[in-house]
Design an enzyme around this catalytic site. Structure first.
Site: not given
Length: 354
Positions: A76, A80, A82, A84, A86, A172, A260, A265
């Site tokens: 997340h 957006v 990069g 950085d 934010s 998205p 879990s 995996d």
């Protein structure tokens, strides 16, 4: 930072055992340099990576949800503007920051980033950025849960801005189609295989019922369940997630193979082939003609996130553990702020722009 119309650079990061091939993209994969490299803090804060490692291990002992949350936080963050920092910024009276955008309201583990930052400020004041801490914590999270050991470059700086509107328009949504998801990832320089690989992070973590309960009771306005969901799973989920939202909202493991939230995996893909995907997009990639072959290939891997042990027939390019490491590094290098960039800083407190 390079123009948005430039092609992504060809990157060879030998220490991480990967080669990222250049593709046409909107976001920039920032090339390695003296100010952005593996071991950037070796001289200025040699204990930096071990401090981050100690922080997550300590938090994991008291809350097993922490690693999966840190992996999600990094996506997340980087998707957006990069990697950085934010996403870490608090809103103010004059600005609604990224963390308060609708897609980010369930993002968690900010306190773990803050804990690592405090420890690093005590050891090396003003040296390690919040953006680097996010990447290092997510890297350690993958390894802690049994995934690949990923080497990442450091030297990122922190942004001086954060916009909820930009996050809301870029990330998205839950109902995004496979085609829409492919387009969204392509805009950031990721291939379709990259997208399916990153969604493999759903091998860990959990989802709130409100993020998928429409699949149980009223899929696409039909007042019926999603026909792509396995009937046994449907019955199980209906006992956990009522048709009317409750508070607190229950959660369900995204990977139903081992039920879990903390085993990294490739079993997640095997479950998708059985109709056991929890999120709509997860199940959809097992059915779409552009993504189903990739899901099937990853489902054929051994369940280990680290290697192909137990299955010598896997084509190296379709090894989930290896590919996830590659795409993780690629994600962590999106639109990075480095060097003497005047629009960047190293925040003393990650939640406050300085």
């Amino acid at each position: 930072m390079a123009s948005a119309n430039m092609r992504c650079a060809n990157l060879i990061l030998t220490a991480a055992v990967l080669t990222l091939l250049g593709t046409s993209c909107v976001a920039d994969i920032v090339p390695l340099s003296s100010s952005f490299r593996v071991g950037f803090y070796n001289q200025t804060c040699p204990a930096a990576e071990s401090i981050v490692r100690s922080t997550i291990i300590s938090r994991f002992q008291s809350d097993v949800r922490v690693p999966a949350r840190l992996i999600r936080l990094l996506f997340h963050e980087c998707f957006v503007t990069g990697c950085d920092g934010s996403l870490l910024v608090n809103s103010t009276a004059s600005n609604q920051a990224e963390k308060d955008a609708a897609p980010n309201l369930n993002v968690a583990a900010y306190d773990v980033v803050d804990a690592a930052k405090t420890a690093l400020e005590n050891a090396c004041p003003g040296v390690v950025s919040c953006a680097d801490i996010e990447v290092l914590l997510a890297r350690e999270a993958v390894l802690l849960l049994g995934g690949p050991n990923i080497t990442v470059p450091t030297g990122r700086l922190d942004a001086r801005n954060s916009s909820a509107a930009q996050a809301a328009s870029t990330l998205p949504s839950l109902g995004t189609s496979v085609s829409g998801m492919i387009a969204a990832f392509a805009a950031k320089g990721f291939s379709t295989q990259d997208m399916v690989t990153l969604l493999g992070a759903h091998t860990v973590g959990a989802a709130f019922c409100n993020s998928f309960s429409y699949r149980l009771y009223n899929f696409k306005g039909t007042n019926q369940s999603d026909p792509s969901m396995d009937s046994i799973l449907l019955g199980k989920l209906r006992t956990v997630c009522p048709p009317i939202a409750v508070n607190p909202d229950p959660t369900v493991a995204l990977d139903q193979g081992n039920n879990s939230i903390n085993v990294f995996d490739s079993r997640f893909y095997q479950e998708l082939l059985k109709g056991n995907g929890i999120l709509e997009i997860d199940q959809a990639i097992a059915l779409h003609n552009q993504t189903a072959p990739i899901v099937s290939a990853y489902a054929g891997n051994s369940t280990s996130g680290n290697s192909t042990a137990g299955n010598s027939t896997i084509v190296p390019s379709m090894n989930f553990g290896v590919n996830f490491a590659q795409v993780f590094v690629k994600l962590s290098m999106l639109d990075v702020l480095t060097g003497s960039n005047s629009s960047a800083t190293i925040r003393k407190t990650c939640a406050i722009i300085s």
